[in-house]
Design a protein around this motif. Structure first.
Motif, PDB file in Angstrom:
ATOM      1  N   SER A  42     -34.052  41.034 -80.673  1.00 42.72           N
ATOM      2  CA  SER A  42     -34.271  41.735 -79.414  1.00 42.72           C
ATOM      3  C   SER A  42     -34.661  40.732 -78.331  1.00 42.72           C
ATOM      4  CB  SER A  42     -35.388  42.776 -79.595  1.00 42.72           C
ATOM      5  OG  SER A  42     -35.951  43.104 -78.344  1.00 42.72           O
ATOM      6  N   THR A  43     -34.052  40.859 -77.167  1.00 36.68           N
ATOM      7  CA  THR A  43     -34.391  39.947 -76.056  1.00 36.68           C
ATOM      8  C   THR A  43     -35.846  40.170 -75.628  1.00 36.68           C
ATOM      9  OG1 THR A  43     -33.522  41.519 -74.427  1.00 36.68           O
ATOM     10  CG2 THR A  43     -32.024  39.784 -75.173  1.00 36.68           C
ATOM     11  N   GLN A  70     -27.598  42.361 -79.821  1.00 42.63           N
ATOM     12  CA  GLN A  70     -28.938  42.528 -80.382  1.00 42.63           C
ATOM     13  C   GLN A  70     -28.822  43.274 -81.699  1.00 42.63           C
ATOM     14  OE1 GLN A  70     -32.227  43.011 -77.023  1.00 42.63           O
ATOM     15  NE2 GLN A  70     -30.751  44.676 -76.938  1.00 42.63           N
ATOM     16  N   GLY A 100     -32.159  45.996 -81.055  1.00 41.69           N
ATOM     17  CA  GLY A 100     -32.564  46.325 -79.686  1.00 41.69           C
ATOM     18  C   GLY A 100     -33.417  47.582 -79.736  1.00 41.69           C
ATOM     19  N   ARG A 101     -34.418  47.650 -78.844  1.00 37.35           N
ATOM     20  CA  ARG A 101     -35.281  48.826 -78.920  1.00 37.35           C
ATOM     21  C   ARG A 101     -35.487  49.506 -77.580  1.00 37.35           C
ATOM     22  NH1 ARG A 101     -40.304  46.474 -77.845  1.00 37.35           N
ATOM     23  NH2 ARG A 101     -40.305  44.218 -78.158  1.00 37.35           N
ATOM     24  N   GLY A 102     -35.767  50.791 -77.650  1.00 35.45           N
ATOM     25  CA  GLY A 102     -36.090  51.573 -76.473  1.00 35.45           C
ATOM     26  C   GLY A 102     -37.582  51.875 -76.484  1.00 35.45           C
ATOM     27  N   ARG A 103     -37.973  52.948 -75.813  1.00 34.66           N
ATOM     28  CA  ARG A 103     -39.390  53.314 -75.806  1.00 34.66           C
ATOM     29  C   ARG A 103     -39.769  53.902 -77.165  1.00 34.66           C
ATOM     30  NH1 ARG A 103     -40.015  57.554 -71.582  1.00 34.66           N
ATOM     31  NH2 ARG A 103     -37.949  58.096 -72.341  1.00 34.66           N
ATOM     32  N   ARG A 144     -37.766  53.510 -80.462  1.00 31.07           N
ATOM     33  CA  ARG A 144     -36.417  54.046 -80.696  1.00 31.07           C
ATOM     34  C   ARG A 144     -35.430  52.876 -80.696  1.00 31.07           C
ATOM     35  NH1 ARG A 144     -37.141  57.926 -75.796  1.00 31.07           N
ATOM     36  NH2 ARG A 144     -38.243  59.668 -76.722  1.00 31.07           N
ATOM     37  N   TRP A 170     -32.058  50.808 -79.659  1.00 26.39           N
ATOM     38  CA  TRP A 170     -31.112  50.651 -78.553  1.00 26.39           C
ATOM     39  C   TRP A 170     -29.876  49.966 -79.112  1.00 26.39           C
ATOM     40  CZ3 TRP A 170     -30.440  52.823 -74.046  1.00 26.39           C
ATOM     41  CH2 TRP A 170     -29.461  52.313 -73.203  1.00 26.39           C
ATOM     42  N   TYR A 171     -28.762  50.650 -79.047  1.00 30.50           N
ATOM     43  CA  TYR A 171     -27.518  50.192 -79.626  1.00 30.50           C
ATOM     44  C   TYR A 171     -26.915  49.096 -78.744  1.00 30.50           C
ATOM     45  CZ  TYR A 171     -22.829  50.661 -81.525  1.00 30.50           C
ATOM     46  OH  TYR A 171     -21.609  50.414 -82.089  1.00 30.50           O
ATOM     47  N   ASN A 214     -36.857  56.181 -66.851  1.00 27.10           N
ATOM     48  CA  ASN A 214     -36.199  54.885 -67.090  1.00 27.10           C
ATOM     49  C   ASN A 214     -34.705  54.953 -67.403  1.00 27.10           C
ATOM     50  OD1 ASN A 214     -36.594  56.099 -69.606  1.00 27.10           O
ATOM     51  ND2 ASN A 214     -36.526  54.141 -70.618  1.00 27.10           N
ATOM     52  N   LYS A 248     -25.855  58.489 -70.074  1.00 24.57           N
ATOM     53  CA  LYS A 248     -26.692  57.294 -69.888  1.00 24.57           C
ATOM     54  C   LYS A 248     -25.853  56.021 -69.851  1.00 24.57           C
ATOM     55  CE  LYS A 248     -31.001  55.484 -71.808  1.00 24.57           C
ATOM     56  NZ  LYS A 248     -32.264  55.960 -72.401  1.00 24.57           N
ATOM     57  N   GLY A 292     -30.587  51.802 -69.762  1.00 28.86           N
ATOM     58  CA  GLY A 292     -31.978  52.130 -70.077  1.00 28.86           C
ATOM     59  C   GLY A 292     -32.862  50.937 -69.743  1.00 28.86           C
ATOM     60  N   ASN A 309     -24.588  49.509 -70.461  1.00 26.29           N
ATOM     61  CA  ASN A 309     -23.286  49.665 -71.115  1.00 26.29           C
ATOM     62  C   ASN A 309     -22.204  49.310 -70.110  1.00 26.29           C
ATOM     63  OD1 ASN A 309     -24.532  50.702 -73.449  1.00 26.29           O
ATOM     64  ND2 ASN A 309     -24.582  52.753 -72.552  1.00 26.29           N
TER      65      ASN A 309
HETATM   66  C1  BT5 Z   1     -34.508  53.025 -73.140  1.00 29.38           C
HETATM   67  O1  BT5 Z   1     -35.308  53.625 -74.076  1.00 29.38           O
HETATM   68  O2  BT5 Z   1     -33.637  53.580 -72.530  1.00 29.38           O
HETATM   69  C2  BT5 Z   1     -34.778  51.534 -72.935  1.00 29.38           C
HETATM   70  C3  BT5 Z   1     -33.664  50.675 -73.478  1.00 29.38           C
HETATM   71  C4  BT5 Z   1     -33.906  49.215 -73.198  1.00 29.38           C
HETATM   72  C5  BT5 Z   1     -32.912  48.329 -73.897  1.00 29.38           C
HETATM   73  C6  BT5 Z   1     -33.047  46.897 -73.478  1.00 29.38           C
HETATM   74  S1  BT5 Z   1     -31.714  45.933 -74.012  1.00 29.38           S
HETATM   75  C7  BT5 Z   1     -32.519  44.473 -73.591  1.00 29.38           C
HETATM   76  C8  BT5 Z   1     -33.962  44.672 -73.992  1.00 29.38           C
HETATM   77  N1  BT5 Z   1     -34.172  44.293 -75.381  1.00 29.38           N
HETATM   78  C9  BT5 Z   1     -34.513  45.346 -76.145  1.00 29.38           C
HETATM   79  O3  BT5 Z   1     -34.738  45.302 -77.372  1.00 29.38           O
HETATM   80  N2  BT5 Z   1     -34.567  46.456 -75.373  1.00 29.38           N
HETATM   81  C10 BT5 Z   1     -34.278  46.173 -73.988  1.00 29.38           C
HETATM   82  P1  BT5 Z   1     -35.399  55.184 -74.330  1.00 29.38           P
HETATM   83  O4  BT5 Z   1     -35.598  55.905 -73.057  1.00 29.38           O
HETATM   84  O5  BT5 Z   1     -36.446  55.338 -75.388  1.00 29.38           O
HETATM   85  O6  BT5 Z   1     -33.993  55.596 -74.875  1.00 29.38           O
HETATM   86  C11 BT5 Z   1     -33.583  55.304 -76.188  1.00 29.38           C
HETATM   87  C12 BT5 Z   1     -32.517  56.318 -76.574  1.00 29.38           C
HETATM   88  O7  BT5 Z   1     -31.307  56.055 -75.864  1.00 29.38           O
HETATM   89  C13 BT5 Z   1     -32.129  56.256 -78.036  1.00 29.38           C
HETATM   90  O8  BT5 Z   1     -32.980  57.056 -78.809  1.00 29.38           O
HETATM   91  C14 BT5 Z   1     -30.686  56.792 -78.023  1.00 29.38           C
HETATM   92  O9  BT5 Z   1     -30.674  58.196 -77.982  1.00 29.38           O
HETATM   93  C15 BT5 Z   1     -30.166  56.328 -76.678  1.00 29.38           C
HETATM   94  N3  BT5 Z   1     -29.375  55.076 -76.792  1.00 29.38           N
HETATM   95  C16 BT5 Z   1     -29.458  54.081 -77.710  1.00 29.38           C
HETATM   96  N4  BT5 Z   1     -28.587  53.099 -77.440  1.00 29.38           N
HETATM   97  C17 BT5 Z   1     -27.910  53.474 -76.319  1.00 29.38           C
HETATM   98  C18 BT5 Z   1     -26.881  52.883 -75.539  1.00 29.38           C
HETATM   99  N5  BT5 Z   1     -26.339  51.687 -75.812  1.00 29.38           N
HETATM  100  N6  BT5 Z   1     -26.449  53.583 -74.461  1.00 29.38           N
HETATM  101  C19 BT5 Z   1     -26.966  54.782 -74.118  1.00 29.38           C
HETATM  102  N7  BT5 Z   1     -27.933  55.377 -74.824  1.00 29.38           N
HETATM  103  C20 BT5 Z   1     -28.416  54.737 -75.913  1.00 29.38           C
END
Ligand code: BT5
Length: 324
Positions: free
Chosen positions: A93-94, A117, A120-123, A126, A128-129, A180, A188, A191, A213
């Motif tokens: 993850s970056t 990645q 990769g992670r979200g909030r 979760r 992040w694909y 976000n 989406k 993110g 994306n």
């Molecule tokens: C976000 O979280 O939207 C924040 C994502 C941030 C990603 C960046 S990439 C560079 C940096 N390095 C990391 O490891 N992370 C950051 P959240 O609001 O929690 O949304 C996550 C949800 O979005 C997941 O549970 C999926 O439902 C959906 N999701 C996952 N991958 C996706 C994608 N590529 N495009 C659109 N939706 C996605």
């Protein structure tokens, strides 16, 4: 060695669409043919498509869309943001690397970017694909001298900057979904994940993760994202240059960051509200333990969402998932 590479690239470009012999290339770059061959291999690894034919030599066909340090620096118009770039072909993850660099006193504006990645992670941890070659997966390090309560504002600053960059590079209209998410046609596209290293008084490092994306096709998304995610290329109907987009995102973040430090949050708040889909709508905010429905009135100067329930009580929402 980079002299040879430059000479080689300029000969290949000068003879665009024609074959040039190895001998001629070697002559123009003042090196051996073995050196030419080695550099051709290296250029190919860096994404250049170079055809080779026996007896005829080499021909530059094109270059794929990459986000290496050089791709981003060439044409970057910022003063500080993205001037120090750490590029990875693949990593977990970056965000994680940016956190490490922040502790190793990397300069403000440092950008960590990867082609792929693995985790990769979200909030709230979760996923992040982040598949290779199709998106922008990057983390930007800022060091604003501010108290930690101001950190959420940076998600909003970043949102506004990305909306403008996308509009400029792709001509597409983007909407912001608090806190976000950036959406196109309700799906989406980006993110943002803002994290910080701070004590109760001040921020040491702010790490803004952006997942965009860009060139995915519909089939590139896993099943569970089909309904909720899209890419810029899908929305536009043609591929988009990732490097160009990174450059414009950094440019606009720098601009708004300066504006924010000089003039405060108000001008950005107004812009943000003009792009936000949720304001004025009846929505439901799901937090970890709770769920509140009501009309989204707007955001506070701290970036907190204000929700008025049916009894007229206004609830400040600090973090949640929004549905409507
Ligand atoms: C976000 O979280 O939207 C924040 C994502 C941030 C990603 C960046 S990439 C560079 C940096 N390095 C990391 O490891 N992370 C950051 P959240 O609001 O929690 O949304 C996550 C949800 O979005 C997941 O549970 C999926 O439902 C959906 N999701 C996952 N991958 C996706 C994608 N590529 N495009 C659109 N939706 C996605």
């Amino acid at each position: 060695a980079s002299k040879i590479r430059e000479a080689l690239l300029s000969s290949l470009t000068a003879h665009k669409d024609e074959f040039v012999s190895g001998q001629e290339l070697a002559y123009e770059a003042s090196c051996t043919r073995t050196a030419i061959w080695k550099h051709i291999e290296e250029l190919r690894r860096d994404g250049f498509t170079i055809e080779s034919r026996r007896k005829k030599g080499y021909r530059l066909v094109g270059r794929s869309d990459l986000v290496t340090e050089n791709d981003i620096l060439l044409g970057l118009e910022t003063e500080q943001l993205g001037r120090n770039i750490v590029f990875y072909q693949t990593l977990d993850s970056t965000q994680k690397i940016a956190h490490q660099l922040a502790q190793e006193s990397a300069p403000e504006g440092t950008l960590v970017i990867a082609e792929e990645q693995k985790t990769g992670r979200g909030r709230m941890s979760r996923q992040w694909y982040s598949p290779p070659g199709t998106g922008i997966w990057m983390s930007l390090l800022l060091r604003p001298e501010l108290p930690p309560q101001k950190a959420p504002q940076f998600t909003l600053i970043t949102s506004v900057a990305i909306v403008q960059a996308i509009e400029e590079v792709c001509g597409l209209q983007v909407q912001i979904k608090w806190p976000n998410d950036l959406l196109i046609d309700g799906k989406k596209i980006t993110g943002i994940l803002t994290e910080l290293q701070a004590d109760s008084e001040r921020i040491y490092s702010l790490i803004i993760g952006m997942g965009m994306n860009v060139n995915q096709k519909q089939a590139d998304f896993p099943e569970e994202l089909h309904e909720i995610a899209t890419s810029l290329a899908l929305a536009k109907g043609e591929p988009v240059s990732r490097a160009k987009l990174v450059q414009r995102v950094l440019f606009h973040i720098e601009r708004y960051y300066k504006m924010y430090m000089d003039k405060g949050f108000e001008p950005i708040k107004l812009l943000w509200e003009s792009y936000a889909v949720t304001i004025g709508k009846h929505i439901t905010a799901r937090t970890l333990h709770d769920s509140i429905s009501g009309v989204a009135l707007g955001i506070t100067d701290e970036g907190v969402l204000l929700l008025e329930d049916k009894d007229g009580v206004v609830h400040p929402i600090y973090s949640a998932d929004i549905e409507w």
